[in-house]
Design an enzyme around this catalytic site. Structure first.
Site, PDB file in Angstrom:
ATOM      1  N   ARG A  79      20.002  23.481  10.611  1.00 35.24           N
ATOM      2  CA  ARG A  79      20.697  22.322  10.055  1.00 35.24           C
ATOM      3  C   ARG A  79      19.747  21.432   9.276  1.00 35.24           C
ATOM      4  NH1 ARG A  79      25.182  22.058  13.721  1.00 35.24           N
ATOM      5  NH2 ARG A  79      26.767  20.622  12.957  1.00 35.24           N
TER       6      ARG A  79
ATOM      7  N   ARG B  60      41.404  17.232  15.576  1.00 35.00           N
ATOM      8  CA  ARG B  60      40.913  18.350  16.409  1.00 35.00           C
ATOM      9  C   ARG B  60      41.047  18.050  17.899  1.00 35.00           C
ATOM     10  NH1 ARG B  60      35.222  20.710  15.182  1.00 35.00           N
ATOM     11  NH2 ARG B  60      34.710  18.501  15.009  1.00 35.00           N
TER      12      ARG B  60
ATOM     13  N   ARG C  20      28.137  12.258  10.021  1.00 36.52           N
ATOM     14  CA  ARG C  20      27.754  13.683  10.128  1.00 36.52           C
ATOM     15  C   ARG C  20      27.810  14.370   8.777  1.00 36.52           C
ATOM     16  NH1 ARG C  20      32.120  15.059  14.363  1.00 36.52           N
ATOM     17  NH2 ARG C  20      31.680  17.219  13.873  1.00 36.52           N
TER      18      ARG C  20
HETATM   19  P1  AP5 Z   1      28.731  21.157  15.969  1.00 34.96           P
HETATM   20  O1  AP5 Z   1      29.583  21.349  17.139  1.00 34.96           O
HETATM   21  O2  AP5 Z   1      28.063  22.311  15.374  1.00 34.96           O
HETATM   22  O3  AP5 Z   1      29.558  20.323  14.911  1.00 34.96           O
HETATM   23  P2  AP5 Z   1      29.762  20.418  13.338  1.00 34.96           P
HETATM   24  O4  AP5 Z   1      28.840  21.215  12.564  1.00 34.96           O
HETATM   25  O5  AP5 Z   1      29.920  19.021  12.951  1.00 34.96           O
HETATM   26  O6  AP5 Z   1      30.987  21.291  13.220  1.00 34.96           O
HETATM   27  P3  AP5 Z   1      32.273  21.130  14.009  1.00 34.96           P
HETATM   28  O7  AP5 Z   1      32.180  21.767  15.351  1.00 34.96           O
HETATM   29  O8  AP5 Z   1      32.695  19.682  13.987  1.00 34.96           O
HETATM   30  O9  AP5 Z   1      33.299  21.855  13.089  1.00 34.96           O
HETATM   31  P4  AP5 Z   1      33.530  23.399  12.752  1.00 34.96           P
HETATM   32  O10 AP5 Z   1      33.021  23.683  11.385  1.00 34.96           O
HETATM   33  O11 AP5 Z   1      33.109  24.290  13.857  1.00 34.96           O
HETATM   34  O12 AP5 Z   1      35.085  23.356  12.636  1.00 34.96           O
HETATM   35  P5  AP5 Z   1      36.214  23.854  13.654  1.00 34.96           P
HETATM   36  O13 AP5 Z   1      36.362  25.325  13.591  1.00 34.96           O
HETATM   37  O14 AP5 Z   1      36.022  23.229  14.995  1.00 34.96           O
HETATM   38  O15 AP5 Z   1      27.601  20.082  16.292  1.00 34.96           O
HETATM   39  C1  AP5 Z   1      27.912  18.877  16.965  1.00 34.96           C
HETATM   40  C2  AP5 Z   1      26.667  18.002  17.057  1.00 34.96           C
HETATM   41  O16 AP5 Z   1      25.625  18.683  17.768  1.00 34.96           O
HETATM   42  C3  AP5 Z   1      26.024  17.609  15.735  1.00 34.96           C
HETATM   43  O17 AP5 Z   1      26.628  16.492  15.146  1.00 34.96           O
HETATM   44  C4  AP5 Z   1      24.582  17.327  16.189  1.00 34.96           C
HETATM   45  O18 AP5 Z   1      24.488  16.076  16.789  1.00 34.96           O
HETATM   46  C5  AP5 Z   1      24.345  18.383  17.230  1.00 34.96           C
HETATM   47  N1  AP5 Z   1      23.775  19.606  16.657  1.00 34.96           N
HETATM   48  C6  AP5 Z   1      24.373  20.826  16.546  1.00 34.96           C
HETATM   49  N2  AP5 Z   1      23.557  21.718  15.958  1.00 34.96           N
HETATM   50  C7  AP5 Z   1      22.403  21.047  15.679  1.00 34.96           C
HETATM   51  C8  AP5 Z   1      21.179  21.425  15.052  1.00 34.96           C
HETATM   52  N3  AP5 Z   1      20.977  22.655  14.599  1.00 34.96           N
HETATM   53  N4  AP5 Z   1      20.216  20.492  14.909  1.00 34.96           N
HETATM   54  C9  AP5 Z   1      20.388  19.238  15.366  1.00 34.96           C
HETATM   55  N5  AP5 Z   1      21.547  18.817  15.971  1.00 34.96           N
HETATM   56  C10 AP5 Z   1      22.534  19.707  16.133  1.00 34.96           C
HETATM   57  O19 AP5 Z   1      37.455  23.230  12.926  1.00 34.96           O
HETATM   58  C11 AP5 Z   1      37.653  21.847  12.831  1.00 34.96           C
HETATM   59  C12 AP5 Z   1      39.157  21.509  12.887  1.00 34.96           C
HETATM   60  O20 AP5 Z   1      39.788  22.036  11.741  1.00 34.96           O
HETATM   61  C13 AP5 Z   1      39.865  22.137  14.095  1.00 34.96           C
HETATM   62  O21 AP5 Z   1      40.831  21.251  14.571  1.00 34.96           O
HETATM   63  C14 AP5 Z   1      40.514  23.385  13.529  1.00 34.96           C
HETATM   64  O22 AP5 Z   1      41.659  23.739  14.243  1.00 34.96           O
HETATM   65  C15 AP5 Z   1      40.806  22.987  12.095  1.00 34.96           C
HETATM   66  N6  AP5 Z   1      40.702  24.114  11.155  1.00 34.96           N
HETATM   67  C16 AP5 Z   1      39.767  25.088  11.151  1.00 34.96           C
HETATM   68  N7  AP5 Z   1      39.986  25.957  10.126  1.00 34.96           N
HETATM   69  C17 AP5 Z   1      41.091  25.489   9.463  1.00 34.96           C
HETATM   70  C18 AP5 Z   1      41.796  25.924   8.304  1.00 34.96           C
HETATM   71  N8  AP5 Z   1      41.449  27.022   7.628  1.00 34.96           N
HETATM   72  N9  AP5 Z   1      42.859  25.211   7.895  1.00 34.96           N
HETATM   73  C19 AP5 Z   1      43.241  24.090   8.580  1.00 34.96           C
HETATM   74  N10 AP5 Z   1      42.609  23.632   9.690  1.00 34.96           N
HETATM   75  C20 AP5 Z   1      41.535  24.310  10.116  1.00 34.96           C
END
Ligand code: AP5
Length: 603
Positions: free
Chosen positions: A171, A206, A246
């Site tokens: 990241r 979500r 974020r």
């Molecule tokens: P992390 O959990 O990795 O969060 P993120 O990258 O912000 O990603 P999300 O989990 O929020 O979203 P996603 O892309 O997985 O989407 P999802 O499939 O859930 O990290 C959380 C925290 O941990 C960070 O902020 C940081 O603090 C820390 N962290 C993690 N890794 C780190 C690193 N390497 N270094 C430092 N800190 C770190 O989908 C989202 C929503 O959209 C869901 O409701 C879903 O149902 C919906 N959705 C999905 N696809 C579709 C579609 N095609 N159409 C419509 N809706 C959809």
């Protein structure tokens, strides 16, 4: 048109023994033992100092008790190994959702840093307590915590058997570098691209099922039953304000990270139904070069290499691609970074393999002094990347630029190097006092070799009419003994001596000495002889792999790409290049003259 003899002589003077394909050395991971053993000693490199500092901060977490992924050995994209995938994208771009589908189909080990961290938080571990405040504020958790978690998880046996799917890591640029240092490299890098306003709505809607880990969305993917609905939870970082923070952090880092994986990057429109997105991802994964994917009865897919009999050549042939738009000047940051990294990796491998007399020859337009678009800054940046990276590995590096040569009226220096030393001295060498402590700047000659120097990088050493640098260089390498000396873009073509003044070495000896430097990296664009446009192809060699000959192809809607035509154990002759472009089989009677020309020779 350049005479064919120019090309042939270029080839013949570089007919070094074929580098043997030897196993990459096993990288050692930062471990508690190394950190603690260095506590009583002064840190000897910037990295060690950083590690030392981090071990003080996080010294009592379970990372210290259980961090022994030593011996983890990861080769660069060896295609016969199980699939390795990285998925990236802004918060809520759908990474987790797609990962569920990828795992179902391909059986990869899913490693999500977000999930790992959330598990630590909910178990109330020391790591979890430290990570919590960062996560809840929508900020990145410190690299030391996340990198140790990821590398430890990646070293487990299941990832070697089933492959891995890394979600949410790297990241930041430094996280990407941590993986590069450990030679952990995916086969495919997927980026999900979704407009900002949609991301915010996705986060706010979500909901997570704590029982199954399934991801829902109140509008798009509502829970199937009332019972599930009742137990759904909201992530504490899914408020509008935190999502914005974020997103901002993601954008700040995205470019630097993707530049590390440019050649294997697949940007996908993530603003479509999830099934449609998955179809595209699936087709990319099924096309991983040189592998076939077979779906097993259980629905999982396994990779089966066509090249199991010859893994080594499979890996070298498919290792990396070539960036496009090389005629666009100035080169983009991504292109420059790609090449810096490509050179660094090759040089590291050669040094780890015990080679000590090395040369890098890279002739992209910005590094070709014969072209109007030559930029000394690009050369300096390349040198800085090499020097700082080796310093980071704990080596004391001397960067050398030849000074003025000759005496009296003949004193002077090659135009290309004028001011170079000063530029090096004024460059930003980063924090930690790298310059002077770990990197020194010097000249070329035996006197420059100090006892504490571990290696030498010599910037574009070159002869000028009347002045030959080879004597000084030879004296320097003699003094350096078995320490590494790396010539970056040398121009050591033998030129006439000044007014018949004798040199200590005869011409043959000089040429023999020049030839004792082995290419650890070679890249040259191919044009029709005598032209510099359009680019027809490229020749690339990265230690210890073979020379790869690429053809540049214009695809539909002007999208260009480089396709590999052939590989060679040694640098191919102009005839061999012609034959490969004409699709002739190898060893056919050679043509008298070729129609391809290299850019002017570097040697
Ligand atoms: P992390 O959990 O990795 O969060 P993120 O990258 O912000 O990603 P999300 O989990 O929020 O979203 P996603 O892309 O997985 O989407 P999802 O499939 O859930 O990290 C959380 C925290 O941990 C960070 O902020 C940081 O603090 C820390 N962290 C993690 N890794 C780190 C690193 N390497 N270094 C430092 N800190 C770190 O989908 C989202 C929503 O959209 C869901 O409701 C879903 O149902 C919906 N959705 C999905 N696809 C579709 C579609 N095609 N159409 C419509 N809706 C959809």
């Amino acid at each position: 048109m350049l005479p064919a003899t120019t090309i042939s002589s270029l080839h013949s003077t570089n007919a070094y023994p074929t580098p043997s394909l030897s196993p990459l050395s096993t990288p050692s991971l930062p471990s508690s033992s190394s950190s603690s053993s260095s506590l009583s000693l002064p840190p000897s490199s910037p990295t060690q100092r950083r590690r030392l500092r981090s071990s003080c901060v996080f010294g009592d977490t379970h990372l210290r008790i259980n961090p022994k992924p030593r011996g983890l050995k990861v080769n660069c994209s060896v295609s016969s190994e199980p699939l390795r995938v990285m998925i990236s994208g802004a918060p809520a771009s759908g990474k987790g959702t797609q990962c569920e589908l990828i795992v179902q189909k391909f059986g990869l080990v899913h490693i999500s840093t977000g999930d790992l961290l959330r598990a630590e938080v909910s178990s109330g571990t020391e790591i979890g307590n430290k990570a919590k405040e960062f996560m809840n504020a929508g900020r990145l958790v410190p690299d030391e915590i996340v990198t140790a978690m990821v590398t430890s998880r990646l070293s487990r046996e299941d990832t070697k058997e089933r492959g891995w799917l890394l979600d949410g890591y790297p990241r930041s640029f430094s996280q990407a570098q941590s993986l590069e240092k450990l030679k952990i490299r995916p086969d495919v890098y997927i980026v999900l691209d979704v407009p900002d306003e949609i991301l915010i709505d996705r986060c706010i809607g979500r909901r997570l099922d704590p029982a199954t880990g399934k991801i829902y969305h109140l509008k798009s993917f509502p829970p199937e039953t009332e019972e599930i609905k009742a137990r759904l939870v909201i992530r504490p970082d899914d408020t509008e304000e935190k999502v914005k923070s974020r997103l901002e952090i993601y954008k700040k880092n995205a470019e630097a990270i993707s530049s590390s994986y440019l050649n294997i990057m697949n940007k996908i429109n993530g603003n479509r139904p999830k099934e449609e997105i998955f179809k595209e991802i699936e087709s990319i994964l099924l096309q991983v070069p040189k592998d076939t994917v077979q779906t097993t009865k259980s629905g999982n897919a396994v990779l089966e290499s066509k090249y199991q009999m010859n893994q080594a050549s499979a890996s070298q042939d498919s290792w990396r691609g070539i960036p496009t738009r090389l005629n666009n000047i100035p080169h983009s940051r991504e292109i420059r970074k790609y090449f810096y990294n490509d050179v660094l990796e090759a040089t590291r491998r050669a040094i780890n393999d015990g080679r000590t007399r090395l040369k890098v020859e890279i002739n992209i337009p910005e590094l070709n002094p014969e072209m109007d678009v030559y930029r000394i800054g690009t050369l300096m940046e390349l040198v800085r990347v090499l020097a700082l990276s080796f310093a980071d590995d704990g080596k004391r590096v001397k960067v050398c630029v030849q000074g003025s040569m000759g005496k009296g009226a003949q004193a002077g220096m090659p135009l290309q190097l004028a001011g170079t030393r000063q530029i090096l001295e004024f460059m930003d060498w980063g924090d930690y006092g790298a310059l002077e402590n770990f990197v020194k700047i010097g000249s070329v000659g035996a006197k420059e070799v100090d006892e504490q120097d571990d290696m030498f990088i010599i910037v574009a050493p070159q002869n000028a009419v009347g002045n030959c640098i080879i004597d000084d260089l030879k004296a320097m390498t003699d003094a350096a003994g078995n320490r590494s000396v790396i010539l970056v873009n040398p121009r050591l073509k033998d030129l006439p001596g000044s007014s018949g003044i004798m040199q200590t070495m005869g011409r043959d000896k000089r040429l023999e000495y020049v030839a004792s430097f082995e290419n650890c990296y070679f890249f040259r664009l191919l044009y029709y002889a005598g032209t510099q446009y359009p680019i027809m192809g490229a020749l690339r060699m990265s230690f210890p792999y073979r020379h790869e000959l690429y053809k540049r192809v214009d695809g539909p809607s002007g999208i260009e790409k480089y396709v590999i035509l052939s590989t060679f154990p040694e640098r191919p002759s102009i005839e061999e290049i012609n034959d490969a472009f004409e699709g002739k089989p190898r060893n056919e009677t050679k043509k008298a003259a070729g129609f391809w020309g290299f850019l002017s020779g570097i040697l």
